[in-house]
Design an enzyme around this catalytic site. Sequence first.
Site, mmCIF file in Angstrom:
data_model
loop_
_atom_site.group_PDB
_atom_site.id
_atom_site.type_symbol
_atom_site.label_atom_id
_atom_site.label_comp_id
_atom_site.label_asym_id
_atom_site.label_seq_id
_atom_site.Cartn_x
_atom_site.Cartn_y
_atom_site.Cartn_z
ATOM 1 N N LYS A 81 0.866 -1.192 0.000
ATOM 2 C CA LYS A 81 0.000 0.000 0.000
ATOM 3 C C LYS A 81 0.889 1.223 0.000
ATOM 4 O O LYS A 81 2.009 1.167 0.519
ATOM 5 C CB LYS A 81 -0.884 0.020 1.261
ATOM 6 C CG LYS A 81 -2.109 0.878 1.127
ATOM 7 C CD LYS A 81 -3.251 0.065 0.526
ATOM 8 C CE LYS A 81 -4.446 0.916 0.194
ATOM 9 N NZ LYS A 81 -5.596 0.056 -0.162
ATOM 10 N N ASP B 192 -7.013 4.167 -4.540
ATOM 11 C CA ASP B 192 -7.676 4.051 -3.236
ATOM 12 C C ASP B 192 -8.277 5.437 -3.001
ATOM 13 O O ASP B 192 -8.518 6.176 -3.978
ATOM 14 C CB ASP B 192 -6.673 3.649 -2.142
ATOM 15 C CG ASP B 192 -7.357 3.210 -0.831
ATOM 16 O OD1 ASP B 192 -7.857 2.079 -0.768
ATOM 17 O OD2 ASP B 192 -7.411 4.014 0.131
HETATM 18 P P1 NDP Z 1 -12.911 7.688 -2.981
HETATM 19 O O1 NDP Z 1 -11.826 8.672 -2.822
HETATM 20 O O2 NDP Z 1 -13.474 7.433 -4.337
HETATM 21 O O3 NDP Z 1 -14.123 8.029 -2.029
HETATM 22 C C1 NDP Z 1 -13.948 8.134 -0.656
HETATM 23 C C2 NDP Z 1 -15.244 8.578 -0.029
HETATM 24 O O4 NDP Z 1 -15.150 8.466 1.389
HETATM 25 C C3 NDP Z 1 -15.565 10.027 -0.316
HETATM 26 O O5 NDP Z 1 -16.962 10.193 -0.312
HETATM 27 C C4 NDP Z 1 -14.905 10.736 0.866
HETATM 28 O O6 NDP Z 1 -15.450 12.010 1.168
HETATM 29 C C5 NDP Z 1 -15.211 9.774 1.985
HETATM 30 N N1 NDP Z 1 -14.165 9.890 3.002
HETATM 31 C C6 NDP Z 1 -12.830 9.670 2.835
HETATM 32 N N2 NDP Z 1 -12.164 9.904 3.963
HETATM 33 C C7 NDP Z 1 -13.087 10.288 4.846
HETATM 34 C C8 NDP Z 1 -13.003 10.666 6.204
HETATM 35 N N3 NDP Z 1 -11.825 10.692 6.861
HETATM 36 N N4 NDP Z 1 -14.171 10.997 6.827
HETATM 37 C C9 NDP Z 1 -15.358 10.965 6.166
HETATM 38 N N5 NDP Z 1 -15.483 10.615 4.873
HETATM 39 C C10 NDP Z 1 -14.373 10.280 4.240
HETATM 40 O O7 NDP Z 1 -12.335 6.319 -2.355
HETATM 41 P P2 NDP Z 1 -12.857 4.836 -2.542
HETATM 42 O O8 NDP Z 1 -14.321 4.810 -2.753
HETATM 43 O O9 NDP Z 1 -11.976 4.177 -3.517
HETATM 44 O O10 NDP Z 1 -12.505 4.209 -1.120
HETATM 45 C C11 NDP Z 1 -13.431 4.117 -0.047
HETATM 46 C C12 NDP Z 1 -12.994 3.041 0.913
HETATM 47 O O11 NDP Z 1 -12.942 1.787 0.225
HETATM 48 C C13 NDP Z 1 -11.601 3.210 1.531
HETATM 49 O O12 NDP Z 1 -11.616 2.664 2.829
HETATM 50 C C14 NDP Z 1 -10.718 2.345 0.634
HETATM 51 O O13 NDP Z 1 -9.548 1.945 1.297
HETATM 52 C C15 NDP Z 1 -11.665 1.181 0.386
HETATM 53 N N6 NDP Z 1 -11.379 0.332 -0.766
HETATM 54 C C16 NDP Z 1 -11.270 0.879 -2.019
HETATM 55 C C17 NDP Z 1 -11.052 0.044 -3.097
HETATM 56 C C18 NDP Z 1 -10.987 0.558 -4.492
HETATM 57 O O14 NDP Z 1 -10.873 -0.261 -5.402
HETATM 58 N N7 NDP Z 1 -11.079 1.864 -4.728
HETATM 59 C C19 NDP Z 1 -10.879 -1.397 -2.931
HETATM 60 C C20 NDP Z 1 -11.106 -1.864 -1.586
HETATM 61 C C21 NDP Z 1 -11.328 -1.008 -0.559
HETATM 62 P P3 NDP Z 1 -14.630 13.330 0.770
HETATM 63 O O15 NDP Z 1 -14.757 13.429 -0.709
HETATM 64 O O16 NDP Z 1 -15.260 14.425 1.504
HETATM 65 O O17 NDP Z 1 -13.221 13.079 1.211
HETATM 66 O O1 2IT Z 2 -7.924 -1.626 -0.689
HETATM 67 C C1 2IT Z 2 -7.877 -2.132 -1.824
HETATM 68 O O2 2IT Z 2 -8.010 -3.353 -2.008
HETATM 69 C C2 2IT Z 2 -7.657 -1.251 -2.970
HETATM 70 N N1 2IT Z 2 -7.587 -0.037 -2.785
HETATM 71 C C3 2IT Z 2 -7.509 -1.812 -4.347
HETATM 72 C C4 2IT Z 2 -6.103 -2.287 -4.571
HETATM 73 C C5 2IT Z 2 -5.774 -2.735 -5.961
HETATM 74 O O3 2IT Z 2 -4.597 -3.055 -6.156
HETATM 75 O O4 2IT Z 2 -6.641 -2.777 -6.842
#
Ligand code: NDP
Ligand code: 2IT
Length: 449
Positions: free
Chosen positions: A122, A162
């Site tokens: 990561k 992420d």
């Molecule tokens: P994005 O950046 O697309 O979206 C994140 C969302 O969460 C936004 O709405 C953001 O609001 C909100 N957010 C982030 N930080 C905070 C905080 N500290 N407090 C409140 N709201 C918050 O990210 P993802 O959708 O990709 O990721 C969301 C979660 O999913 C994370 O935990 C990530 O690690 C996990 N994840 C993502 C994967 C992926 O493929 N993208 C895979 C597996 C897990 P704002 O815009 O205001 O910051």
């Molecule tokens: O938390 C996660 O699994 C991710 N942000 C996706 C990682 C990836 O390599 O696609």
Amino acid sequence: MTDILNLIKNRDPGEKEFHQAVEEVLESVQPVLDRNPQYRQDAVLERITEPERVIMFRVPWMDDQGQVHVNRAFRIQMNSAIGPYKGGLRFHPSVNLSILKFLAFEQVFKNALTTLSMGGGKGGSDFDPKGKSDNEVMRFCQSFMAELFRHIGPDTDVPAGDIGVGAREIGYLFGMYKKLSNEFTGVLTGKSLGWGGSLIRPEATGYGSVYFAAEMLAIQNQTLEGKTCLVSGSGNVAQYTAEKIIELGGKVVTFSDSSGYIYDEEGIDTDKLDFVKRLKNIKRGRISEYIDKYSEAVYTEADTSLDYNPLWNHKADCAFPSATENEINETDAANLMKNGVHLICEGANMPSTPEAINIFLDKKILYAPGKASNAGGVAVSGLEMAQNSMRLNWPADEVDRRLKIIMKNIHQTCLNASAEYGVSGNYMAGANIAGFTKVVTAMLDQGLV
Ligand code: NDP
Ligand code: 2IT
């Protein structure tokens, strides 16, 4: 086990998120350790909790006014026992070593559960893309990659997105990697479709999470049809979680961002979801703007003086936390139970505190830990790597079919492992045990390296 935990806590006292993630896994795998006393002499726990390598570097960049800024960046190369390091990059002001070590640690077991050949890593930076121009984001990404490129490669370490890193950032990062290495390779996943990306990768985490929820419900002869669902976040994972819930007949009533949340009692339909996608992905606006268009919804500003999040205090059947770590605390968990929620499916990484998880386990509701239920994203990243190696692209239905099979298998693997170790139906223990066993076996096969 307590010895190891104390060792880790004493060595790096400030890393509370990392300690939290480690403690959960170590507790779950205690029965595995009991069955394998030789793991002690092999120092398996010491090895698996210590990153193979940590890279920390400075990222200088210039804003549109000519002002120079310096951010701090990291890549944690946690474990390569079953494949090249693999895991996302996070750009968010909260990023620090503890958060990235917890995410890298979780990633190791998650990637093992996918059955694909991917180790865990990561990275990211405390850079905040919010409010920055495209040019500023590009200059930051280029400076970030100017250092990172020497540490990654398609068979070494393959980053992805992420929080704060989506298609735009992956594009800029890829362009710089290509220029510096003079190679067009699958060094990043989450690429756009025209230049090596995979169909369904943007959808994969959210879709996969809902496939996992559907598998859990199927055990109880239930489906998502007619179920009211709370979804937090409004980014990549939240949007595609909502899309799949709607497709399967469920009703999504919430979305949030760090400023607040909207509650739409009538349900967020596909038109409303399209509005949110445009708002967030193109306009880069705030979720509060939803009520300007849909006045039937209610917006509630985030209030840090509260010890709970009101989003989790609505009548519902299912909850899909899809924003960030520790967004459901003990009070939120109690509120969810009070409001009739009987399924929690984690799209985010570690969104529930240990106290919240204890409530879910005590109440014996369906609780899916992120490292199992959000594994669809990295799984399709693995499929993107496979397609890049073959230099061909699978159609969307082929990738989606494989994603469904992978999520179904992860679900079964968790259940099997939980049954084998006397904690039937505990998906958290099952995920930790199955992921740990696979990685430790590979580490021991490969000797002391
Ligand atoms: P994005 O950046 O697309 O979206 C994140 C969302 O969460 C936004 O709405 C953001 O609001 C909100 N957010 C982030 N930080 C905070 C905080 N500290 N407090 C409140 N709201 C918050 O990210 P993802 O959708 O990709 O990721 C969301 C979660 O999913 C994370 O935990 C990530 O690690 C996990 N994840 C993502 C994967 C992926 O493929 N993208 C895979 C597996 C897990 P704002 O815009 O205001 O910051
Ligand atoms: O938390 C996660 O699994 C991710 N942000 C996706 C990682 C990836 O390599 O696609």
